[in-house]
Design an enzyme around this catalytic site. Sequence first.
Site, mmCIF file in Angstrom:
data_model
loop_
_atom_site.group_PDB
_atom_site.id
_atom_site.type_symbol
_atom_site.label_atom_id
_atom_site.label_comp_id
_atom_site.label_asym_id
_atom_site.label_seq_id
_atom_site.Cartn_x
_atom_site.Cartn_y
_atom_site.Cartn_z
ATOM 1 N N LEU A 61 1.009 -1.099 0.152
ATOM 2 C CA LEU A 61 0.099 0.014 -0.041
ATOM 3 C C LEU A 61 0.878 1.314 0.004
ATOM 4 O O LEU A 61 1.962 1.418 0.376
ATOM 5 C CB LEU A 61 -1.083 0.088 1.057
ATOM 6 C CG LEU A 61 -0.487 0.334 2.717
ATOM 7 C CD1 LEU A 61 -1.036 1.547 2.946
ATOM 8 C CD2 LEU A 61 -0.742 -0.569 3.723
ATOM 9 N N CYS A 62 0.276 2.358 -0.522
ATOM 10 C CA CYS A 62 0.865 3.660 -0.396
ATOM 11 C C CYS A 62 -0.311 4.649 0.048
ATOM 12 O O CYS A 62 -1.198 4.191 0.853
ATOM 13 C CB CYS A 62 1.287 4.070 -1.649
ATOM 14 S SG CYS A 62 0.213 4.222 -3.186
ATOM 15 N N ARG A 63 -0.077 5.931 -0.331
ATOM 16 C CA ARG A 63 -1.210 6.834 0.010
ATOM 17 C C ARG A 63 -2.650 6.755 -0.644
ATOM 18 O O ARG A 63 -3.505 6.588 -0.048
ATOM 19 C CB ARG A 63 -0.743 8.363 0.012
ATOM 20 C CG ARG A 63 -1.609 9.232 0.571
ATOM 21 C CD ARG A 63 -0.993 10.733 0.442
ATOM 22 N NE ARG A 63 -1.091 11.042 -1.324
ATOM 23 C CZ ARG A 63 -2.359 11.558 -1.627
ATOM 24 N NH1 ARG A 63 -3.422 11.591 -0.917
ATOM 25 N NH2 ARG A 63 -2.625 11.798 -2.862
ATOM 26 N N LEU A 89 -4.039 4.214 1.842
ATOM 27 C CA LEU A 89 -3.909 4.446 3.146
ATOM 28 C C LEU A 89 -5.007 5.692 3.496
ATOM 29 O O LEU A 89 -5.598 5.595 4.602
ATOM 30 C CB LEU A 89 -2.639 5.202 3.932
ATOM 31 C CG LEU A 89 -2.457 5.423 5.338
ATOM 32 C CD1 LEU A 89 -2.664 3.904 6.059
ATOM 33 C CD2 LEU A 89 -1.175 5.738 5.706
#
Length: 103
Positions: A61-63, A89
Site C-alpha cells: 500500500l501507499c497513500r 492509506l
Amino acid sequence: MNMKASALKRQMDFEVPVNIVDVRERDEFQEAHIAGASNYPLSEISEWIETLDPEEEYIVLCRSGARSTQATWQMEAKGYKVVNIEDGLMSWPGEVVKGGNEQ
C-alpha cells in the site's frame, strides 16, 4: 490482485496474519502508518525487492494506490505473491501509528 483498505482491516480484525509493505517515503511512514507495516519505499525498490521471502504473500500500500500499483507490478515480475491496496492509506478505516521504520 487488488483489495480495498476496508477488506484489509476486516482481515486484521480477525487476526489473519498479513505482511504489509508500505511503499511510501520514510517521512510519510513516520507521520502515520498501519501498525505492523514495514516501510519499503518505492524509490528504493531496487535495494529491497530481492530481500523478500518468495514463499510469503505481501500486501502493498501507499497513500492513494498509485505507487503501490507500480510496486506490485515490479514485485509480480520477480515472482512474488502480492495484493495491492487499490484505495491506499487514505481509505484506511482503522487507527494509524506514528514513528519508526522497524524493518
